[in-house]
Write an enzyme that holds these catalytic residues in place. Sequence first.
Site, PDB file in Angstrom:
ATOM      1  N   HIS A   7      67.299 -58.718-118.104  1.00  0.00           N
ATOM      2  CA  HIS A   7      67.267 -60.025-117.431  1.00  0.00           C
ATOM      3  C   HIS A   7      68.674 -60.500-117.044  1.00  0.00           C
ATOM      4  CE1 HIS A   7      62.983 -60.957-118.419  1.00  0.00           C
ATOM      5  NE2 HIS A   7      63.232 -60.159-119.417  1.00  0.00           N
TER       6      HIS A   7
ATOM      7  N   ASN B  62      57.413 -64.589-118.984  1.00  0.00           N
ATOM      8  CA  ASN B  62      57.534 -63.796-117.756  1.00  0.00           C
ATOM      9  C   ASN B  62      56.544 -64.304-116.714  1.00  0.00           C
ATOM     10  OD1 ASN B  62      59.533 -62.055-118.646  1.00  0.00           O
ATOM     11  ND2 ASN B  62      58.099 -60.484-119.353  1.00  0.00           N
TER      12      ASN B  62
ATOM     13  N   HIS C 154      65.644 -68.252-126.800  1.00  0.00           N
ATOM     14  CA  HIS C 154      65.193 -67.532-127.995  1.00  0.00           C
ATOM     15  C   HIS C 154      63.750 -67.958-128.319  1.00  0.00           C
ATOM     16  CE1 HIS C 154      64.845 -65.776-131.794  1.00  0.00           C
ATOM     17  NE2 HIS C 154      65.595 -66.560-132.528  1.00  0.00           N
TER      18      HIS C 154
ATOM     19  N   TYR D 168      66.931 -62.021-130.245  1.00  0.00           N
ATOM     20  CA  TYR D 168      67.630 -62.953-129.340  1.00  0.00           C
ATOM     21  C   TYR D 168      68.882 -63.556-129.971  1.00  0.00           C
ATOM     22  CZ  TYR D 168      63.858 -62.331-126.041  1.00  0.00           C
ATOM     23  OH  TYR D 168      62.981 -61.765-125.159  1.00  0.00           O
TER      24      TYR D 168
HETATM   25 FE1  HDE Z   1      63.164 -60.359-123.909  1.00  0.00          FE
HETATM   26  N1  HDE Z   1      65.128 -60.178-124.314  1.00  0.00           N
HETATM   27  N2  HDE Z   1      62.744 -58.967-125.283  1.00  0.00           N
HETATM   28  N3  HDE Z   1      61.188 -60.398-123.395  1.00  0.00           N
HETATM   29  N4  HDE Z   1      63.544 -61.694-122.505  1.00  0.00           N
HETATM   30  C1  HDE Z   1      66.129 -60.834-123.703  1.00  0.00           C
HETATM   31  O1  HDE Z   1      67.914 -61.862-124.834  1.00  0.00           O
HETATM   32  C2  HDE Z   1      63.589 -58.545-126.238  1.00  0.00           C
HETATM   33  C3  HDE Z   1      60.187 -59.677-123.971  1.00  0.00           C
HETATM   34  C4  HDE Z   1      62.643 -62.399-121.761  1.00  0.00           C
HETATM   35  O2  HDE Z   1      66.913 -66.110-118.959  1.00  0.00           O
HETATM   36  C5  HDE Z   1      67.460 -60.615-124.374  1.00  0.00           C
HETATM   37  O3  HDE Z   1      69.450 -63.441-124.313  1.00  0.00           O
HETATM   38  C6  HDE Z   1      62.894 -57.680-127.169  1.00  0.00           C
HETATM   39  C7  HDE Z   1      58.912 -60.189-123.608  1.00  0.00           C
HETATM   40  C8  HDE Z   1      63.308 -63.256-120.832  1.00  0.00           C
HETATM   41  O4  HDE Z   1      68.323 -65.728-120.589  1.00  0.00           O
HETATM   42  C9  HDE Z   1      67.124 -59.716-125.556  1.00  0.00           C
HETATM   43  C10 HDE Z   1      61.617 -57.590-126.698  1.00  0.00           C
HETATM   44  C11 HDE Z   1      59.176 -61.239-122.780  1.00  0.00           C
HETATM   45  C12 HDE Z   1      64.667 -63.048-121.057  1.00  0.00           C
HETATM   46  C13 HDE Z   1      65.626 -59.549-125.402  1.00  0.00           C
HETATM   47  C14 HDE Z   1      61.526 -58.400-125.534  1.00  0.00           C
HETATM   48  C15 HDE Z   1      60.597 -61.345-122.654  1.00  0.00           C
HETATM   49  C16 HDE Z   1      64.781 -62.083-122.095  1.00  0.00           C
HETATM   50  C17 HDE Z   1      68.557 -60.152-123.456  1.00  0.00           C
HETATM   51  C18 HDE Z   1      60.494 -56.766-127.290  1.00  0.00           C
HETATM   52  C19 HDE Z   1      58.182 -62.138-122.059  1.00  0.00           C
HETATM   53  C20 HDE Z   1      65.793 -63.703-120.321  1.00  0.00           C
HETATM   54  C21 HDE Z   1      69.471 -61.332-123.274  1.00  0.00           C
HETATM   55  C22 HDE Z   1      59.976 -57.307-128.477  1.00  0.00           C
HETATM   56  C23 HDE Z   1      57.299 -62.851-122.924  1.00  0.00           C
HETATM   57  C24 HDE Z   1      66.129 -65.033-120.901  1.00  0.00           C
HETATM   58  C25 HDE Z   1      68.984 -62.339-124.162  1.00  0.00           C
HETATM   59  C26 HDE Z   1      67.218 -65.690-120.087  1.00  0.00           C
HETATM   60  C27 HDE Z   1      66.001 -61.639-122.638  1.00  0.00           C
HETATM   61  C28 HDE Z   1      64.915 -58.858-126.301  1.00  0.00           C
HETATM   62  C29 HDE Z   1      60.340 -58.497-124.784  1.00  0.00           C
HETATM   63  C30 HDE Z   1      61.212 -62.347-121.830  1.00  0.00           C
HETATM   64  C31 HDE Z   1      67.874 -58.405-125.598  1.00  0.00           C
HETATM   65  C32 HDE Z   1      63.492 -56.997-128.366  1.00  0.00           C
HETATM   66  C33 HDE Z   1      57.555 -59.701-124.084  1.00  0.00           C
HETATM   67  C34 HDE Z   1      62.667 -64.195-119.822  1.00  0.00           C
HETATM   68  O5  HDE Z   1      67.413 -60.332-126.775  1.00  0.00           O
END
Ligand code: HDE
Length: 663
Positions: A69, A142, A333, A356
């Site tokens: 993202h 999402n 988060h 997060y």
């Molecule tokens: Fe994320 N995701 N994600 N994700 N995600 C990040 O956090 C992660 C997942 C989502 O505008 C990271 O600050 C794991 C689902 C958005 O700043 C990180 C898993 C959904 C954003 C991270 C998921 C999301 C992130 C990278 C599997 C939808 C952007 C930077 C369990 C429900 C937020 C950060 C923004 C960002 C980890 C799966 C949505 C790496 C481990 C499912 C919208 O922490």
Amino acid sequence: MTNKKQEQLNKVTKQNDNDAMTTNNGVKVNEDENTLTVGERGPSLLEDFHFREKIMHFDHERIPERIVHARGFGAHGEFQVYEDLSKYTSADFLTNPDKTTPVFVRFSTVQGSKGSPDTVRDVRGFATKFYTDEGIFDLVGNDIPVFFIQDAIKFPDLIHAVKPEPHNEMPQGGSAHDTFWDFFAQNPESTHTAVWAMSDRGIPKNFRQVEGFGVHTFRLVNSEGKSYFVKFHWKPVHGLESFVWDEAQILHGKDVDFHRKDLYESIEKGDYPEWELGLQIIEPEQEFDFDFDILDPTKIWPEDQVPVKIVGKMTLNQNVSNVFDETEQAAFHPGHIVPGIDFSNDPLLQGRLFSYTDTQISRLGGPNFNQIPINRPVNEVHNNQRDAMHQMNVHKGQVAYHKNALNNNEPHTSSKEEGGYEHYQEKVEGHKIRKRSESFKDYYSQAKLYLNSLTQPEFDHTVDGFSFELGMCKSIMVKQNAVNQLNKVDRELAERVANNIGVEVPEENEEVQSDAKDSKLTMEKFDIPLPGHSVAVLINDDIDEETLKSYAQTFVDNKLNYAFVGKQPRNISEDFGITETFDTAHPTLFDSLMVYANGQDLLPEVEEFAELTYKHNKPLVVNEEAAQRLQNSKLSLSAPGVFVSNDPATIVNAFDRARYWDR
Ligand code: HDE
């Protein structure tokens, strides 16, 4: 329009106007264009503290981009609940209809780096920070309601597969490559989400017109401690629209910022993007009443079975002052929740709760990221956490521990009745095991449900989406394995894709047998309001001022954005006239087209413009002079959505449909 959060941000906003330039230590600067040197042509001096500080700061201006993202854009706004939801939750922002809660939203793509194009085929992040009076609630969702994997431990694998391949760092901003489709074929739990991503949902036309989903099952908990399972939805007031793939691809080059520009300009113009918050609620006793596991993040709760209750509205009404300070430093988060909301045992959600905070420490440089203005809650923070990198507060007093007598045991904890967060007391029992629940193992039924529910054009676009992406893969094995997976969902899809990409059509009768549909899965479920759409008026040779003005008036009256495009710009007044040329404008940048000719032959650029608008199924109006000259072009004047008229109102009426798929 300012709310509490914006007032808080205004207090820390630095204005450059009318202030003497100083160093970071407050010394006034007398010269900012020449380093200190020995003589006019001599060597520079190390003692030039202003130069050293300026360059040192510049050298460290970039922070690590988000792992996923990375490419995103945000805006401020507010949320208001329509009714008191205290039956379901004690959360104050969901129970008091008189209260407006400041929000900050960031939309993003997943795969690409920070500079990648907005219009790629991808899932879009839709992350909302609610600055409630009881603390921050982040709904980090999402624009697609399901996810590729069921357990967080597989996230690094998914992301390694979809990101640019490690040996050559290609491709940027897309999943059309071997490793992603190899992951897809070897990890069948990803099937459902992949089908969504290859459909029109993967190429949204703008951020204003996407749905938002919390994806996971959460809990709502009321003040009596009763809990409900809940899924969160954002329903766009402006309806849902997508690109056609050819258009999106052209836009990667024509305007890499297309989505952010649309959001930014809509807000600047006062056409505020809006979404309604929806809740799907399942009573605790109904947990096992469905043919899917309600904790499985690769499953939707079909809206025909569990209707979405619309409970409030969010309006985005202010752009950020500084993209880095606010959008880039925003730390979302899913673990930021407030009393009245709690987690479920969805194993994907549980894993996210670790990730997060962990990622913010390396991205934002330490554990004090909550003190960055965009991340501060609007209520006060009191605790015994001290020190660490980038501490912004000056803590007073001798005592930094709990419990204490020296400071009257302050800061004190609060009971549930006093607003303290109490975790829902769920009873859990079991062995420590690494094992996926059997109830998570149906990978295909809901992918089929989705395909069954699409309109014919939507289904055809999904075939095209898969054909493009798999067609771009190099490995025949990967292509074949992927088509074999599709065959387990839908025979027609597998067969058409196999033929398009030149692999073997798999065996018959492997597909999941189901005619089930859900009426809320097609994008056509929403009406699409006219305001906010755009029209380009191509002036082939000449147009008189009165006609130009009457066109403009019609567009303004109907809240259509418009641009007059000609061979050269022509100012009629300071802000009105032919503002775009055939070099700066392009049909992919507009939702519709009018062609105005006045006797001369059509310019090749005009014909090209009209043909591309036609190809992308958008409304097209040509005046009679232009129509005569388009007789021999590639477009058919009798096709749906093509109108011969001099009247600008014709384009307004043509927006009866945003796309004429039957053309
Ligand atoms: Fe994320 N995701 N994600 N994700 N995600 C990040 O956090 C992660 C997942 C989502 O505008 C990271 O600050 C794991 C689902 C958005 O700043 C990180 C898993 C959904 C954003 C991270 C998921 C999301 C992130 C990278 C599997 C939808 C952007 C930077 C369990 C429900 C937020 C950060 C923004 C960002 C980890 C799966 C949505 C790496 C481990 C499912 C919208 O922490």
